[in-house]
Design an enzyme around this catalytic site. Sequence first.
Site, PDB file in Angstrom:
ATOM      1  N   GLU A  51       1.228  -1.838  12.587  1.00 16.88           N
ATOM      2  CA  GLU A  51       1.314  -3.294  12.639  1.00 16.88           C
ATOM      3  C   GLU A  51       1.569  -3.823  14.047  1.00 16.88           C
ATOM      4  O   GLU A  51       1.769  -5.025  14.229  1.00 16.88           O
ATOM      5  CB  GLU A  51       2.394  -3.777  11.667  1.00 16.88           C
ATOM      6  CG  GLU A  51       2.036  -3.472  10.218  1.00 16.88           C
ATOM      7  CD  GLU A  51       3.238  -3.524   9.288  1.00 16.88           C
ATOM      8  OE1 GLU A  51       4.272  -4.102   9.662  1.00 16.88           O
ATOM      9  OE2 GLU A  51       3.144  -2.951   8.186  1.00 16.88           O
TER      10      GLU A  51
ATOM     11  N   TRP B 207       0.823  -1.202   0.000  1.00 25.14           N
ATOM     12  CA  TRP B 207       0.000   0.000   0.000  1.00 25.14           C
ATOM     13  C   TRP B 207       0.861   1.258   0.000  1.00 25.14           C
ATOM     14  O   TRP B 207       0.375   2.343  -0.302  1.00 25.14           O
ATOM     15  CB  TRP B 207      -0.944   0.005   1.189  1.00 25.14           C
ATOM     16  CG  TRP B 207      -0.249   0.128   2.515  1.00 25.14           C
ATOM     17  CD1 TRP B 207       0.428  -0.863   3.179  1.00 25.14           C
ATOM     18  CD2 TRP B 207      -0.166   1.289   3.336  1.00 25.14           C
ATOM     19  NE1 TRP B 207       0.929  -0.387   4.360  1.00 25.14           N
ATOM     20  CE2 TRP B 207       0.582   0.933   4.484  1.00 25.14           C
ATOM     21  CE3 TRP B 207      -0.641   2.592   3.222  1.00 25.14           C
ATOM     22  CZ2 TRP B 207       0.861   1.832   5.522  1.00 25.14           C
ATOM     23  CZ3 TRP B 207      -0.369   3.491   4.254  1.00 25.14           C
ATOM     24  CH2 TRP B 207       0.376   3.112   5.371  1.00 25.14           C
ATOM     25  N   ASP B 208       2.154   1.101   0.341  1.00 28.54           N
ATOM     26  CA  ASP B 208       3.091   2.233   0.302  1.00 28.54           C
ATOM     27  C   ASP B 208       3.016   2.958  -1.032  1.00 28.54           C
ATOM     28  O   ASP B 208       3.142   4.187  -1.096  1.00 28.54           O
ATOM     29  CB  ASP B 208       4.540   1.758   0.468  1.00 28.54           C
ATOM     30  CG  ASP B 208       4.749   0.761   1.590  1.00 28.54           C
ATOM     31  OD1 ASP B 208       3.756   0.318   2.187  1.00 28.54           O
ATOM     32  OD2 ASP B 208       5.903   0.414   1.849  1.00 28.54           O
TER      33      ASP B 208
ATOM     34  N   LYS C  54       3.788   1.114  16.180  1.00 23.98           N
ATOM     35  CA  LYS C  54       4.968   0.872  15.349  1.00 23.98           C
ATOM     36  C   LYS C  54       5.215   2.021  14.386  1.00 23.98           C
ATOM     37  O   LYS C  54       6.351   2.444  14.173  1.00 23.98           O
ATOM     38  CB  LYS C  54       4.787  -0.437  14.570  1.00 23.98           C
ATOM     39  CG  LYS C  54       5.956  -0.788  13.655  1.00 23.98           C
ATOM     40  CD  LYS C  54       5.667  -2.076  12.899  1.00 23.98           C
ATOM     41  CE  LYS C  54       6.835  -2.427  11.976  1.00 23.98           C
ATOM     42  NZ  LYS C  54       6.552  -3.649  11.202  1.00 23.98           N
ATOM     43  N   GLN C  55       4.139   2.503  13.769  1.00 19.96           N
ATOM     44  CA  GLN C  55       4.257   3.551  12.749  1.00 19.96           C
ATOM     45  C   GLN C  55       2.981   4.379  12.743  1.00 19.96           C
ATOM     46  O   GLN C  55       1.945   3.944  13.233  1.00 19.96           O
ATOM     47  CB  GLN C  55       4.476   2.931  11.374  1.00 19.96           C
ATOM     48  CG  GLN C  55       3.320   2.095  10.886  1.00 19.96           C
ATOM     49  CD  GLN C  55       3.723   0.987   9.948  1.00 19.96           C
ATOM     50  OE1 GLN C  55       4.417   0.065  10.330  1.00 19.96           O
ATOM     51  NE2 GLN C  55       3.264   1.070   8.710  1.00 19.96           N
TER      52      GLN C  55
END
Length: 799
Positions: A488, A361-362, A592-593
């Site tokens: 994630e 998806w990046d 995480k992000q």
Amino acid sequence: MTEPHGYECSPWELRWRGMDVDALQRTESAFAVSNGHIGLRGTLEEAEPRGLPGTYLNGFYEQHELPYAEAGYGYPEEGQTVVNVTDGKIIRLLVEDEPLDMRYGAATAHDRVLDFRRGTLSRTTEWSSPTGRRVRVRTERLVSFTQRAIAAIRYEVEPLDEDLQLVVQSDLLANEPIESDTSDPRVAAALESPLVGEFHRASDYNAVLVHQTRRSGLRMAAAMDHKIEVDDGIRARIHSEDDLARLTVAVDVPKGGRLRITKFLAYGWSAQRSVPALRSQVEAALAGARQTGWKGLLTEQREFLDDYWATSDIEIEGDPELQQAVRFALFHILQAGARGESRAIAGKGLTGPGYDGHAFWDTESFVLPVLTYTIPDAARDALRWRHSTMDKARERAHQLGLCGAAFPWRSINGAECSAYWPAGTAAFHVSADIADAVVRYLNATGDEEFERDYGTELLLETARLWASLGHHDRHGAFRIDGVTGPDEYSAVADNNVYTNLMARRNLQAAAESCERHPDVAARFGVDTVELDSWRAAAATMYLPYDEELGVHPQSEGFLDHDEWDYEHTDPAHYPLLLHFPYFDLYRKQVVKQADLVLALHLCGDSFSAEEKARDFAYYEARTVRDSSLSAATQAVVAAEVGHLELAYDYLAEAALTDLHDVHNNVRNGLHMASLAGAWQGAVAGFGGLRDHGGTLAFAPRLPPQLGRITFRLMFRGTRFQVEIDPDQATYHVVAGAPLEVLHHGERITITTEPQRYAIPKIDAGAPPKQPPGRAPMRRDSEAVRQYAEPANPITEEGR
């Protein structure tokens, strides 16, 4: 100026001076040249010493079984791995029977330069053999942006002290032995001699090899031809076999003379075309390249890049290293997507085998915004690749008991390749990310043909996914339960705010597109009842909010989780996924992000300014950035809420991730999303670019460390420039019609006459705090030195 990490600081090139064998693996990624179809890692022409050789064709892969300790319904059965195809970069040199090998003899001079304006990788080496014979070798290589199937190398040798006999061996080499990093024996087996020879031919100075993969059945062809220039006669012979074609040239070159060889390469692959057809394809491409010639290829390359930089360049005053990093990023983003033409843009582009060559998806959320506003044709082609995989996405949705199209978490050909359900299939937001990229492209280009042929179908099938995945609860709210958002470290949660907001946008956009194209909607069986159901789901989408804390939970119940013990977490235990079980991560408030913070950026029109500030501060204290995807988003939102110095630090982290090998994994390729994050941090962060509802809006502000940022964009065919100074922003049209945009909420019209507007001050309050030891490195002279030290590595899954 040479920095501790080895690269010299220069605004329009990346240069490494001297030979460092231990650094080859990461410099080979940075020095990769590509056009989106062909990718050549930056290995030396002599093939050794080397770090990790690699030649890649976009979409060309081998299959392998996916291992499971216990099988489960809906688990993908096969994975896909990018293949190192036939290597045409190899040109070995023997000087009076002594092979040029940088590990032997002495290199009295050696530098390599990736030129962002010329579009080439060049190298100059002065080498003394073990017996004292000296030569100067100059090489230059390119992968053509204008002739998609073509790469070329200019190789020149000059004796420095005496007459010398030189022998050059120019190869096409298939099934090159490579040490694999994978711990999965199935993947290692798939990559061991993956190509089966089907045809070889060599005559005169040219040769062609055709191979097929053992399991995926894909066929590829590689061809080479040469132009040889020398002052005196030569002796040459060529031969071929299944996995090797070699041209050997022997010549006596006097002192002051030179041997110059131009090697033309052509590559092609297909899942359906026959051996004769592929052979003809590459031979025809080769003939065209020979006709153009080396100088012609260079001219075409420079003209292509001149046009690209006229639309995409970012100028940064006050930080020369950041200036270089941003242009390096823009150059590699172009290389990843320029000529992909209905192929995926992988997470590593074509710079290395990381993530097995998969696209995520990046691409839609990080890379395509850059391409949409700089080279929109490449964005269109990337979305056409997604459309080409629609049948697989429909099959996957059906397998999961859903309607519409469920696009994969990671893939090369469109089939799901993630063997880990919670962070893979459950991350349904990828389908909304694709829809968001479609809408952004349509708003930026007005491309009605694309919408009719591809866009409407992508939007309606992803809308059907959300309509079937979610449900109305007893209170009438539309819920989307059991999904994984961008973070994630939280999986299979209910009502992830990012996912719900993106799904809402997807449903609304699908309804509007179907109304614009009722014939397309009718062709896919969309009626007014279904359109009404999409609008109802969008209107009642559940967005959890905590009144007591005044923040949005990342997902329902997230704020009730226990806090992670950051104070007592050993800094050596980051990334956390390598030292703690997912079971523990999933039930704690540890991020995480950027997840909710990504929603603040992409769906910012759904939050008030006060909500953004509070949400950002809350999640800053819980985000550990164990992923390279995070810093860019944190830069964008930090800038919006007024924490400009923090935004500057995050922008530097994103832009320098690969050049400083921050995560110690550049050997496997560059991080395309983080490279795109350099653009995001500069343009969406300090430029304040937002495109909610198709209206371009800017809210520019500079950090005190920078004197000026200037960037160029394209929107609806108009090229325009934004120049940001500490107190004002200047807008003007470079080419095209006048353009209406917003400047800090005020509607303005950009024309060819530069217009200046004041930048209002902002009081952001106290800066937010990060988890202990997880704040970004401060961007000052000391930080530059510290950035040179590798950080704790993250895994390939960490991205």
